[in-house]
Design a protein around this motif. Structure first.
Motif, PDB file in Angstrom:
ATOM      1  N   VAL A 205    -109.958  33.758  63.377  1.00 21.19           N
ATOM      2  CA  VAL A 205    -110.930  33.230  64.342  1.00 21.19           C
ATOM      3  C   VAL A 205    -110.202  32.458  65.440  1.00 21.19           C
ATOM      4  CG1 VAL A 205    -112.913  31.692  64.642  1.00 21.19           C
ATOM      5  CG2 VAL A 205    -112.715  33.074  62.552  1.00 21.19           C
ATOM      6  N   LEU A 206    -110.534  32.783  66.675  1.00 22.84           N
ATOM      7  CA  LEU A 206    -109.981  32.074  67.826  1.00 22.84           C
ATOM      8  C   LEU A 206    -111.140  31.444  68.597  1.00 22.84           C
ATOM      9  CD1 LEU A 206    -107.614  31.363  69.766  1.00 22.84           C
ATOM     10  CD2 LEU A 206    -108.124  33.511  70.962  1.00 22.84           C
ATOM     11  N   ILE A 207    -111.182  30.111  68.586  1.00 24.58           N
ATOM     12  CA  ILE A 207    -112.260  29.404  69.286  1.00 24.58           C
ATOM     13  C   ILE A 207    -111.857  29.174  70.737  1.00 24.58           C
ATOM     14  CG2 ILE A 207    -113.541  27.224  69.431  1.00 24.58           C
ATOM     15  CD1 ILE A 207    -113.223  26.884  66.440  1.00 24.58           C
ATOM     16  N   LEU A 208    -112.742  29.515  71.671  1.00 20.71           N
ATOM     17  CA  LEU A 208    -112.539  29.185  73.081  1.00 20.71           C
ATOM     18  C   LEU A 208    -113.503  28.072  73.465  1.00 20.71           C
ATOM     19  CD1 LEU A 208    -112.217  32.621  74.958  1.00 20.71           C
ATOM     20  CD2 LEU A 208    -110.456  31.314  73.766  1.00 20.71           C
ATOM     21  N   GLU A 209    -112.968  27.030  74.111  1.00 19.05           N
ATOM     22  CA  GLU A 209    -113.780  25.870  74.492  1.00 19.05           C
ATOM     23  C   GLU A 209    -113.437  25.491  75.932  1.00 19.05           C
ATOM     24  OE1 GLU A 209    -116.214  24.088  74.420  1.00 19.05           O
ATOM     25  OE2 GLU A 209    -116.027  22.252  73.246  1.00 19.05           O
ATOM     26  N   ASP A 210    -114.400  24.916  76.634  1.00 20.31           N
ATOM     27  CA  ASP A 210    -114.132  24.552  78.026  1.00 20.31           C
ATOM     28  C   ASP A 210    -113.232  23.337  78.158  1.00 20.31           C
ATOM     29  OD1 ASP A 210    -116.083  22.800  77.103  1.00 20.31           O
ATOM     30  OD2 ASP A 210    -117.509  23.162  78.715  1.00 20.31           O
ATOM     31  N   ILE A 211    -113.542  22.278  77.364  1.00 21.75           N
ATOM     32  CA  ILE A 211    -112.747  21.054  77.505  1.00 21.75           C
ATOM     33  C   ILE A 211    -112.670  20.292  76.187  1.00 21.75           C
ATOM     34  CG2 ILE A 211    -114.740  19.750  78.411  1.00 21.75           C
ATOM     35  CD1 ILE A 211    -112.738  18.208  80.205  1.00 21.75           C
ATOM     36  N   LEU A 212    -111.487  19.789  75.924  1.00 15.17           N
ATOM     37  CA  LEU A 212    -111.246  18.957  74.739  1.00 15.17           C
ATOM     38  C   LEU A 212    -111.103  17.533  75.253  1.00 15.17           C
ATOM     39  CD1 LEU A 212    -110.491  18.609  71.738  1.00 15.17           C
ATOM     40  CD2 LEU A 212    -108.220  19.471  72.275  1.00 15.17           C
ATOM     41  N   ASP A 213    -112.056  16.682  74.878  1.00 16.37           N
ATOM     42  CA  ASP A 213    -112.068  15.311  75.393  1.00 16.37           C
ATOM     43  C   ASP A 213    -111.856  14.340  74.219  1.00 16.37           C
ATOM     44  OD1 ASP A 213    -112.427  13.082  77.013  1.00 16.37           O
ATOM     45  OD2 ASP A 213    -114.600  13.258  77.088  1.00 16.37           O
ATOM     46  N   SER A 214    -112.916  13.790  73.654  1.00 10.11           N
ATOM     47  CA  SER A 214    -112.751  12.888  72.501  1.00 10.11           C
ATOM     48  C   SER A 214    -112.233  13.670  71.288  1.00 10.11           C
ATOM     49  CB  SER A 214    -114.074  12.210  72.152  1.00 10.11           C
ATOM     50  OG  SER A 214    -114.944  13.120  71.511  1.00 10.11           O
ATOM     51  N   GLY A 215    -112.560  14.956  71.235  1.00 10.04           N
ATOM     52  CA  GLY A 215    -112.157  15.793  70.105  1.00 10.04           C
ATOM     53  C   GLY A 215    -113.240  15.907  69.043  1.00 10.04           C
ATOM     54  N   ARG A 216    -114.335  15.192  69.228  1.00  4.91           N
ATOM     55  CA  ARG A 216    -115.375  15.186  68.188  1.00  4.91           C
ATOM     56  C   ARG A 216    -116.056  16.542  68.031  1.00  4.91           C
ATOM     57  NH1 ARG A 216    -116.715   9.738  69.723  1.00  4.91           N
ATOM     58  NH2 ARG A 216    -118.116  10.655  71.228  1.00  4.91           N
ATOM     59  N   THR A 217    -116.368  17.188  69.142  1.00  9.39           N
ATOM     60  CA  THR A 217    -117.079  18.471  69.078  1.00  9.39           C
ATOM     61  C   THR A 217    -116.260  19.494  68.291  1.00  9.39           C
ATOM     62  OG1 THR A 217    -117.959  17.993  71.268  1.00  9.39           O
ATOM     63  CG2 THR A 217    -118.229  20.240  70.472  1.00  9.39           C
ATOM     64  N   LEU A 218    -114.986  19.623  68.660  1.00  5.44           N
ATOM     65  CA  LEU A 218    -114.168  20.642  68.009  1.00  5.44           C
ATOM     66  C   LEU A 218    -113.818  20.283  66.570  1.00  5.44           C
ATOM     67  CD1 LEU A 218    -111.920  21.975  70.893  1.00  5.44           C
ATOM     68  CD2 LEU A 218    -113.547  23.266  69.504  1.00  5.44           C
ATOM     69  N   THR A 219    -113.721  18.998  66.257  1.00  6.24           N
ATOM     70  CA  THR A 219    -113.470  18.591  64.872  1.00  6.24           C
ATOM     71  C   THR A 219    -114.648  19.011  64.001  1.00  6.24           C
ATOM     72  OG1 THR A 219    -112.120  16.741  65.575  1.00  6.24           O
ATOM     73  CG2 THR A 219    -113.030  16.607  63.367  1.00  6.24           C
ATOM     74  N   TYR A 220    -115.846  18.754  64.512  1.00  6.09           N
ATOM     75  CA  TYR A 220    -117.078  19.114  63.807  1.00  6.09           C
ATOM     76  C   TYR A 220    -117.148  20.625  63.586  1.00  6.09           C
ATOM     77  CZ  TYR A 220    -122.201  19.760  63.414  1.00  6.09           C
ATOM     78  OH  TYR A 220    -123.458  20.124  63.025  1.00  6.09           O
ATOM     79  N   ILE A 221    -116.900  21.381  64.629  1.00  8.71           N
ATOM     80  CA  ILE A 221    -116.977  22.843  64.541  1.00  8.71           C
ATOM     81  C   ILE A 221    -115.894  23.391  63.616  1.00  8.71           C
ATOM     82  CG2 ILE A 221    -116.637  24.978  65.877  1.00  8.71           C
ATOM     83  CD1 ILE A 221    -117.973  23.466  68.239  1.00  8.71           C
ATOM     84  N   ARG A 222    -114.699  22.844  63.744  1.00  6.56           N
ATOM     85  CA  ARG A 222    -113.565  23.284  62.943  1.00  6.56           C
ATOM     86  C   ARG A 222    -113.851  23.102  61.452  1.00  6.56           C
ATOM     87  NH1 ARG A 222    -108.908  21.179  61.519  1.00  6.56           N
ATOM     88  NH2 ARG A 222    -107.275  22.752  61.303  1.00  6.56           N
ATOM     89  N   GLU A 223    -114.319  21.916  61.101  1.00  3.63           N
ATOM     90  CA  GLU A 223    -114.586  21.640  59.683  1.00  3.63           C
ATOM     91  C   GLU A 223    -115.684  22.552  59.139  1.00  3.63           C
ATOM     92  OE1 GLU A 223    -115.057  17.405  59.545  1.00  3.63           O
ATOM     93  OE2 GLU A 223    -112.882  17.126  59.814  1.00  3.63           O
ATOM     94  N   LEU A 224    -116.676  22.760  59.959  1.00 10.24           N
ATOM     95  CA  LEU A 224    -117.784  23.623  59.571  1.00 10.24           C
ATOM     96  C   LEU A 224    -117.309  25.061  59.325  1.00 10.24           C
ATOM     97  CD1 LEU A 224    -121.030  22.688  60.483  1.00 10.24           C
ATOM     98  CD2 LEU A 224    -120.717  24.959  61.426  1.00 10.24           C
ATOM     99  N   LEU A 225    -116.478  25.573  60.223  1.00 15.42           N
ATOM    100  CA  LEU A 225    -116.032  26.966  60.104  1.00 15.42           C
ATOM    101  C   LEU A 225    -114.976  27.140  59.015  1.00 15.42           C
ATOM    102  CD1 LEU A 225    -115.957  28.255  63.807  1.00 15.42           C
ATOM    103  CD2 LEU A 225    -117.844  28.183  62.170  1.00 15.42           C
TER     104      LEU A 225
ATOM    105  N   LEU B 176    -109.635  25.534  77.764  1.00 12.99           N
ATOM    106  CA  LEU B 176    -109.298  25.656  79.188  1.00 12.99           C
ATOM    107  C   LEU B 176    -108.668  24.350  79.662  1.00 12.99           C
ATOM    108  CD1 LEU B 176    -109.479  27.115  81.968  1.00 12.99           C
ATOM    109  CD2 LEU B 176    -111.720  26.029  82.250  1.00 12.99           C
ATOM    110  N   LEU B 177    -109.334  23.224  79.342  1.00 14.90           N
ATOM    111  CA  LEU B 177    -108.858  21.912  79.800  1.00 14.90           C
ATOM    112  C   LEU B 177    -108.644  20.986  78.626  1.00 14.90           C
ATOM    113  CD1 LEU B 177    -111.467  21.337  82.674  1.00 14.90           C
ATOM    114  CD2 LEU B 177    -109.228  22.430  82.861  1.00 14.90           C
ATOM    115  N   ASP B 178    -107.612  20.172  78.712  1.00 12.69           N
ATOM    116  CA  ASP B 178    -107.390  19.127  77.714  1.00 12.69           C
ATOM    117  C   ASP B 178    -107.299  17.800  78.452  1.00 12.69           C
ATOM    118  OD1 ASP B 178    -106.795  17.616  75.507  1.00 12.69           O
ATOM    119  OD2 ASP B 178    -104.728  18.313  75.310  1.00 12.69           O
TER     120      ASP B 178
END
Ligand code: IMP
Ligand code: MG
Length: 184
Positions: A99-119, A132-134
């Motif tokens: 699985v390769l997740i594409l996201e627009d922006i990594l800011d606090s990191g909370r969104t992707l942490t949540y999604i990552r753990e779930l998947l 795209l952006l960090d």
């Protein structure tokens, strides 16, 4: 609803031009094609800000793959509300998939942490993140993307899919929003 919004008037400066976006995304596409050759990856877009990036990146990846999308929401305006809402789940089973997740922006990191753990609970063969952006200055949980197209300073940006209250997504570049717009 009618709205009078002069989008260009609200932009302080262009941070990443259309040309730079296209060039860098295609370059990253070549890298991802090499990385995922023969792995039949599932490319997952996080709606809705990812749409322009997803479209360009997905066409730049030239090895066989599938696409799916999910949607969560963590932002209310220009400041994080801290609350995550899961709006749409994946349609495709990711067990044993790359699985390769594409996201627009990594800011606090909370969104992707949540999604990552779930998947990760679903047993994928691998799970990587391409953003795209960090914005490292915004980070408050430990999370790094595996692939980053652009690292940016700690300003609120819009355009190329990124929004402020759902506006400005259709600007073809990434620009810094004037603080006066969200401090109103
Ligand atoms: P995080 O959970 O704080 O990493 O935030 C990720 C999400 O916040 C992104 O998917 C965006 O929707 C939103 N976000 C964070 N920074 C910005 C910004 O500068 N402009 C627009 N949206 C942003
Ligand atoms: Mg957003």
């Amino acid at each position: 609803m009618t709205k009078s919004l002069d989008m260009m008037q609200d932009i302080e400066r262009v941070l990443i031009s259309e040309e730079e976006l296209h060039r860098r995304i295609r370059e990253m596409g070549v890298e991802l094609t090499r990385e995922y050759a023969g792995k039949n990856p599932l490319v997952v877009g996080i709606l809705r800000g990812v749409v322009p990036f997803f479209a360009e990146m997905a066409l730049s990846i030239s090895t066989p793959c599938q696409w799916d999308f999910l949607s969560v929401s963590s932002y209310d305006g220009a400041a994080s509300s801290g609350k995550l809402t899961f709006r749409k789940d994946l349609d495709i089973d990711i067990k044993d998939r790359h699985v390769l997740i594409l996201e627009d922006i990594l800011d606090s990191g909370r969104t992707l942490t949540y999604i990552r753990e779930l998947l990760l609970q679903r047993g994928p063969a691998s799970l990587k993140i391409c953003t795209l952006l960090d914005k490292p200055s915004g980070r408050n949980v430990e999370l790094e993307a595996d692939y980053t197209c652009f690292t940016i300073p700690g300003a609120f940006v819009v355009g190329y899919g990124l929004d402020y209250n759902d506006d400005y997504r259709n600007l073809p570049f990434v620009g810094v929003l004037k603080p006066s717009v969200y401090e109103k």
